[in-house]
Design a protein around this motif. Structure first.
Motif, PDB file in Angstrom:
ATOM      1  N   LYS A  97      -2.738  -9.119 -20.040  1.00  0.00           N
ATOM      2  CA  LYS A  97      -2.893  -7.740 -19.570  1.00  0.00           C
ATOM      3  C   LYS A  97      -1.546  -7.033 -19.570  1.00  0.00           C
ATOM      4  CE  LYS A  97      -3.382  -4.635 -15.895  1.00  0.00           C
ATOM      5  NZ  LYS A  97      -2.346  -3.855 -16.588  1.00  0.00           N
ATOM      6  N   PRO A  98      -1.371  -6.054 -20.485  1.00  0.00           N
ATOM      7  CA  PRO A  98      -0.119  -5.286 -20.465  1.00  0.00           C
ATOM      8  C   PRO A  98      -0.197  -4.187 -19.410  1.00  0.00           C
ATOM      9  CG  PRO A  98      -1.532  -4.491 -22.227  1.00  0.00           C
ATOM     10  CD  PRO A  98      -2.290  -5.617 -21.550  1.00  0.00           C
ATOM     11  N   ALA A  99       0.946  -3.602 -19.083  1.00  0.00           N
ATOM     12  CA  ALA A  99       0.959  -2.444 -18.183  1.00  0.00           C
ATOM     13  C   ALA A  99       0.289  -1.268 -18.891  1.00  0.00           C
ATOM     14  CB  ALA A  99       2.402  -2.096 -17.834  1.00  0.00           C
ATOM     15  N   ALA A 153      -5.939  -2.291 -13.310  1.00  0.00           N
ATOM     16  CA  ALA A 153      -5.336  -3.530 -12.792  1.00  0.00           C
ATOM     17  C   ALA A 153      -6.238  -4.178 -11.755  1.00  0.00           C
ATOM     18  CB  ALA A 153      -3.971  -3.216 -12.188  1.00  0.00           C
ATOM     19  N   GLY A 213      -7.301  -7.792 -12.447  1.00  0.00           N
ATOM     20  CA  GLY A 213      -6.680  -8.704 -11.476  1.00  0.00           C
ATOM     21  C   GLY A 213      -7.730  -9.485 -10.704  1.00  0.00           C
ATOM     22  N   PHE A 216       3.025 -13.779 -13.948  1.00  0.00           N
ATOM     23  CA  PHE A 216       3.107 -12.342 -13.669  1.00  0.00           C
ATOM     24  C   PHE A 216       4.558 -11.894 -13.607  1.00  0.00           C
ATOM     25  CE2 PHE A 216       3.929  -9.254 -10.259  1.00  0.00           C
ATOM     26  CZ  PHE A 216       3.188  -8.173 -10.677  1.00  0.00           C
ATOM     27  N   THR A 217       4.863 -10.786 -14.223  1.00  0.00           N
ATOM     28  CA  THR A 217       6.156 -10.131 -14.018  1.00  0.00           C
ATOM     29  C   THR A 217       5.876  -8.718 -13.543  1.00  0.00           C
ATOM     30  OG1 THR A 217       7.225 -11.456 -15.714  1.00  0.00           O
ATOM     31  CG2 THR A 217       8.326  -9.420 -15.093  1.00  0.00           C
ATOM     32  N   GLY A 218       6.461  -8.351 -12.422  1.00  0.00           N
ATOM     33  CA  GLY A 218       6.234  -7.006 -11.890  1.00  0.00           C
ATOM     34  C   GLY A 218       6.809  -6.907 -10.493  1.00  0.00           C
ATOM     35  N   SER A 219       6.206  -6.061  -9.696  1.00  0.00           N
ATOM     36  CA  SER A 219       6.764  -5.792  -8.367  1.00  0.00           C
ATOM     37  C   SER A 219       6.481  -6.936  -7.392  1.00  0.00           C
ATOM     38  CB  SER A 219       6.155  -4.497  -7.814  1.00  0.00           C
ATOM     39  OG  SER A 219       4.765  -4.656  -7.688  1.00  0.00           O
ATOM     40  N   ILE A 279       0.272 -11.391 -17.119  1.00  0.00           N
ATOM     41  CA  ILE A 279       0.293  -9.978 -16.706  1.00  0.00           C
ATOM     42  C   ILE A 279       1.721  -9.459 -16.824  1.00  0.00           C
ATOM     43  CG2 ILE A 279      -0.221  -8.367 -14.829  1.00  0.00           C
ATOM     44  CD1 ILE A 279      -2.072 -10.533 -13.648  1.00  0.00           C
ATOM     45  N   THR A 280       1.892  -8.395 -17.599  1.00  0.00           N
ATOM     46  CA  THR A 280       3.262  -7.948 -17.900  1.00  0.00           C
ATOM     47  C   THR A 280       3.507  -6.497 -17.466  1.00  0.00           C
ATOM     48  OG1 THR A 280       2.558  -7.367 -20.133  1.00  0.00           O
ATOM     49  CG2 THR A 280       3.550  -9.530 -19.841  1.00  0.00           C
ATOM     50  N   PRO A 281       4.774  -6.158 -17.215  1.00  0.00           N
ATOM     51  CA  PRO A 281       5.145  -4.798 -16.806  1.00  0.00           C
ATOM     52  C   PRO A 281       5.517  -3.944 -18.022  1.00  0.00           C
ATOM     53  CG  PRO A 281       7.036  -6.208 -16.629  1.00  0.00           C
ATOM     54  CD  PRO A 281       5.948  -7.052 -17.234  1.00  0.00           C
ATOM     55  N   TRP A 282       5.880  -2.680 -17.773  1.00  0.00           N
ATOM     56  CA  TRP A 282       6.148  -1.756 -18.880  1.00  0.00           C
ATOM     57  C   TRP A 282       7.613  -1.785 -19.312  1.00  0.00           C
ATOM     58  CZ3 TRP A 282       9.934   1.145 -16.895  1.00  0.00           C
ATOM     59  CH2 TRP A 282       9.938   1.363 -15.519  1.00  0.00           C
ATOM     60  N   VAL A 284       2.975  -6.505  -5.695  1.00  0.00           N
ATOM     61  CA  VAL A 284       1.801  -7.044  -6.403  1.00  0.00           C
ATOM     62  C   VAL A 284       1.877  -8.573  -6.455  1.00  0.00           C
ATOM     63  CG1 VAL A 284       0.547  -7.102  -8.595  1.00  0.00           C
ATOM     64  CG2 VAL A 284       1.403  -4.930  -7.723  1.00  0.00           C
ATOM     65  N   LYS A 343       0.421  -9.901  -3.408  1.00  0.00           N
ATOM     66  CA  LYS A 343      -1.046  -9.766  -3.423  1.00  0.00           C
ATOM     67  C   LYS A 343      -1.667 -10.897  -4.243  1.00  0.00           C
ATOM     68  CE  LYS A 343      -4.644  -6.480  -4.803  1.00  0.00           C
ATOM     69  NZ  LYS A 343      -5.654  -7.135  -3.984  1.00  0.00           N
ATOM     70  N   LEU A 344      -1.034 -11.221  -5.356  1.00  0.00           N
ATOM     71  CA  LEU A 344      -1.575 -12.305  -6.192  1.00  0.00           C
ATOM     72  C   LEU A 344      -1.524 -13.639  -5.442  1.00  0.00           C
ATOM     73  CD1 LEU A 344      -0.087 -11.365  -9.702  1.00  0.00           C
ATOM     74  CD2 LEU A 344      -2.377 -10.890  -8.833  1.00  0.00           C
TER      75      LEU A 344
HETATM   76  P1  ADP Z   1       5.730  -1.889 -11.926  1.00  0.00           P
HETATM   77  O1  ADP Z   1       6.259  -1.341 -10.635  1.00  0.00           O
HETATM   78  O2  ADP Z   1       6.747  -2.462 -12.842  1.00  0.00           O
HETATM   79  O3  ADP Z   1       4.738  -0.999 -12.611  1.00  0.00           O
HETATM   80  P2  ADP Z   1       3.572  -3.506 -10.987  1.00  0.00           P
HETATM   81  O4  ADP Z   1       3.726  -4.728 -10.164  1.00  0.00           O
HETATM   82  O5  ADP Z   1       2.904  -2.341 -10.363  1.00  0.00           O
HETATM   83  O6  ADP Z   1       5.019  -3.206 -11.487  1.00  0.00           O
HETATM   84  O7  ADP Z   1       2.803  -3.839 -12.333  1.00  0.00           O
HETATM   85  C1  ADP Z   1       3.122  -4.909 -13.176  1.00  0.00           C
HETATM   86  C2  ADP Z   1       1.864  -5.324 -13.915  1.00  0.00           C
HETATM   87  O8  ADP Z   1       0.910  -5.804 -12.962  1.00  0.00           O
HETATM   88  C3  ADP Z   1       1.161  -4.194 -14.646  1.00  0.00           C
HETATM   89  O9  ADP Z   1       0.557  -4.714 -15.816  1.00  0.00           O
HETATM   90  C4  ADP Z   1       0.122  -3.753 -13.651  1.00  0.00           C
HETATM   91  O10 ADP Z   1      -0.966  -3.082 -14.253  1.00  0.00           O
HETATM   92  C5  ADP Z   1      -0.303  -5.097 -13.095  1.00  0.00           C
HETATM   93  N1  ADP Z   1      -0.958  -5.048 -11.785  1.00  0.00           N
HETATM   94  C6  ADP Z   1      -0.801  -4.144 -10.791  1.00  0.00           C
HETATM   95  N2  ADP Z   1      -1.607  -4.439  -9.747  1.00  0.00           N
HETATM   96  C7  ADP Z   1      -2.282  -5.582 -10.076  1.00  0.00           C
HETATM   97  C8  ADP Z   1      -3.256  -6.405  -9.430  1.00  0.00           C
HETATM   98  N3  ADP Z   1      -3.706  -6.138  -8.231  1.00  0.00           N
HETATM   99  N4  ADP Z   1      -3.710  -7.493 -10.104  1.00  0.00           N
HETATM  100  C9  ADP Z   1      -3.268  -7.792 -11.329  1.00  0.00           C
HETATM  101  N5  ADP Z   1      -2.363  -7.056 -11.989  1.00  0.00           N
HETATM  102  C10 ADP Z   1      -1.861  -5.964 -11.382  1.00  0.00           C
END
Ligand code: ADP
Length: 483
Positions: free
Chosen positions: A179-181, A213, A217, A231-234, A152-155, A237, A240-241
């Motif tokens: 899964k891309p953003a 998502a 997810g 996963f790379t992102g916030s 799962i990747t961010p933008w 999230v 939550k994972l």
């Molecule tokens: P950002 O703030 O960089 O957008 P996010 O953590 O919101 O970071 O998103 C990073 C990635 O995780 C994106 O591809 C987003 O769609 C995905 N994502 C967000 N919520 C979930 C979730 N509950 N389960 C899986 N993937 C998720």
């Protein structure tokens, strides 16, 4: 609408085929520089995501694994395809993300570097027999693919982030569901076009799912056929994972938020520090997790350093990245823009001064935020506590080494940090004291394919890049042989 030979299909990719999107659900992709919709991309159903997992499962080979040579060839072919199509992939990336064209094309090279690195070091994943003979047995260690992985990747790095994950997953022989953003799915579609046309990767090894998502997810967290998520992102999230996969004790590789300190001592080369800060801070419009977020400057050099920054920032050009010679593109969306504005406003209200940039009330109505420097920042301000993710340089003062190590660590995050000093012993002490996975000494450079990169504390679990990253997707299995 965007036209490209790499975007003939705007759907998912499952089992070696583009999906037909029979239900017709789509989502819009915008160019943040113009505000216009540039594509409508298939939004996939839960059934389709399940089909992607099943297809991954069918490609997993345990008893007759793909050989190292076969896996190396996949990696080399992706590397070569990316290099040969760098300009077009970079153009697509620039249009959906907004970063300057040259920077976008540079990201494609950066991505190719991860496939190259893994192809050159994949032999490390071969089985080996340990020299000792505990229990009178001969012990062989095998590195088995962990199984189907969810990536799962961010933008903010539409091709860089998937390259880090996919190169290691393929090296391990792991099928993936990617899964891309939703802000940047087109670069990922372009990558799948290249893999479809230019590689012999077996059907089901790489699957693309896009859309909600929550839907995607849920399947990835709940399916017992997906033993690992990368996963790379916030951090939100990421947490939550962790919760949603706890029942199954899934393996998680998480690269989460940062709040990078950038420390400038009074003996540093101030011009070099300013140049490095500009290159680091404004990469991707300031929207990277390794961008300096709190700039600690020794009180003796703070005014001189502020002037050097202002001089450089005032020369920067802001505009649509596709036009070539701009330094800074737009922010990704309105929420991102509003956050930077709130941080600037809050800092000024709480006593910081504006060294370069515009006052919040003078800003325009688009997503182009001017590069901004504020001075006199403290820990009560949002820009100190949170990752701004935008082109704001907040400067704070410090007096002693101990004080600045404590201030640097005064965050739940621990991803990137930087220290500028000409005293080697001090640099070693400060790096060791900073609880960050990366500490640049007299450089603002970020991760590279050759070195492990990842976070301490709430910035994540695991490493990407380097041999550590290569081993993320394998399970070590020991086979002692008795006689
Ligand atoms: P950002 O703030 O960089 O957008 P996010 O953590 O919101 O970071 O998103 C990073 C990635 O995780 C994106 O591809 C987003 O769609 C995905 N994502 C967000 N919520 C979930 C979730 N509950 N389960 C899986 N993937 C998720």
């Amino acid at each position: 609408m965007i036209e490209s030979p790499l975007l003939e299909k705007l759907t998912g990719y499952i089992g070696g085929r583009w999906t037909d999107n029979e239900h017709g659900n789509t989502f819009d992709v915008y160019n943040p520089a113009t505000g216009k919709v540039i594509a409508q991309v298939a939004s996939m159903s839960e059934d389709e995501v399940n089909a992607a997992v099943a297809s991954g499962k069918s490609a997993l080979r345990l008893t007759s694994p793909y050989s190292i040579e076969t896996r190396r060839k996949w990696l080399e072919d992706i590397r070569d395809a990316l290099k040969a199509n760098k300009e077009e992939v970079g153009r697509i990336l620039c249009m959906e993300h907004g970063k300057p064209l040259q920077e976008a094309q540079g990201e494609v090279d950066y991505a190719a570097g991860f496939f190259d690195y893994c192809s050159k070091h994949i032999q490390a994943l071969d089985a080996h027999t340990i020299p000792e003979k505990p229990k009178d047995c001969t012990w062989t260690v095998h590195y088995r693919p962990i199984g189907v992985t969810g990536l799962i990747t961010p933008w903010n790095f539409p091709i860089g982030m998937i390259a880090k994950k996919l190169s290691a997953a393929l090296a391990a022989g792991c099928p993936s569901v990617i899964k891309p953003a939703s802000e940047t799915p087109l670069t990922m579609i372009a990558l799948f076009s290249l893999m479809d046309k230019h590689t012999d990767i077996p059907d089901g090894m790489v699957n693309l799912v896009m859309g909600k998502a929550s839907v995607i997810g849920k399947v990835l967290c709940e399916s017992p056929d997906v033993p690992m998520l990368s996963f790379t992102g916030s951090t939100e999230v990421g947490r939550k994972l962790i919760v949603d996969t706890a029942d199954q004790v899934k393996k998680l590789a998480l690269e989460l938020g940062g709040n990078a300190p950038f420390i400038v001592f009074d003996d540093a080369d101030l011009d070099a520090a300013a140049d490095n800060l500009i290159a680091n801070k404004f990469r991707g419009g300031g929207q990277t997790c390794v961008c300096a977020n709190r700039i600690f400057v020794h009180e003796k050099v703070a005014d001189a350093f502020g002037e050097k920054l202002a001089e450089r920032v005032n020369k920067m050009t802001v505009g649509d990245g596709i036009n070539g010679d701009v330094d800074l593109g737009p922010l990704i969306n309105q929420a991102g823009y509003d956050k930077v504005k709130r941080h600037v406003q809050d800092a000024l209200e709480k006593g910081a001064t504006l060294v370069a940039g515009k006052k919040p009330e003078d800003l325009g109505n688009d997503l182009f935020f001017p590069p901004t420097v504020v001075h006199g920042v403290n820990r009560d301000m949002y820009c100190y506590q949170e990752e701004t993710f935008g082109p704001l340089v907040p400067m704070a003062l410090f007096r002693t080494e101990e004080e600045v190590i404590e201030a640097g660590n005064d965050t739940e995050f621990g991803l990137a940090s930087y220290v500028f000093t000409n005293d080697a012993e001090r640099a070693q002490r400060v790096a060791a004291g900073l609880r960050f996975g990366h500490c640049g000494w007299n450089t603002g450079t970020g991760p590279t394919p050759e070195a492990p990169f990842g976070g301490m504390k709430a910035s994540g679990i695991g490493r990407e890049g380097g041999l550590e990253g290569l081993f993320e997707f394998v399970e070590a299995q020991t086979v002692p042989r008795g006689f």
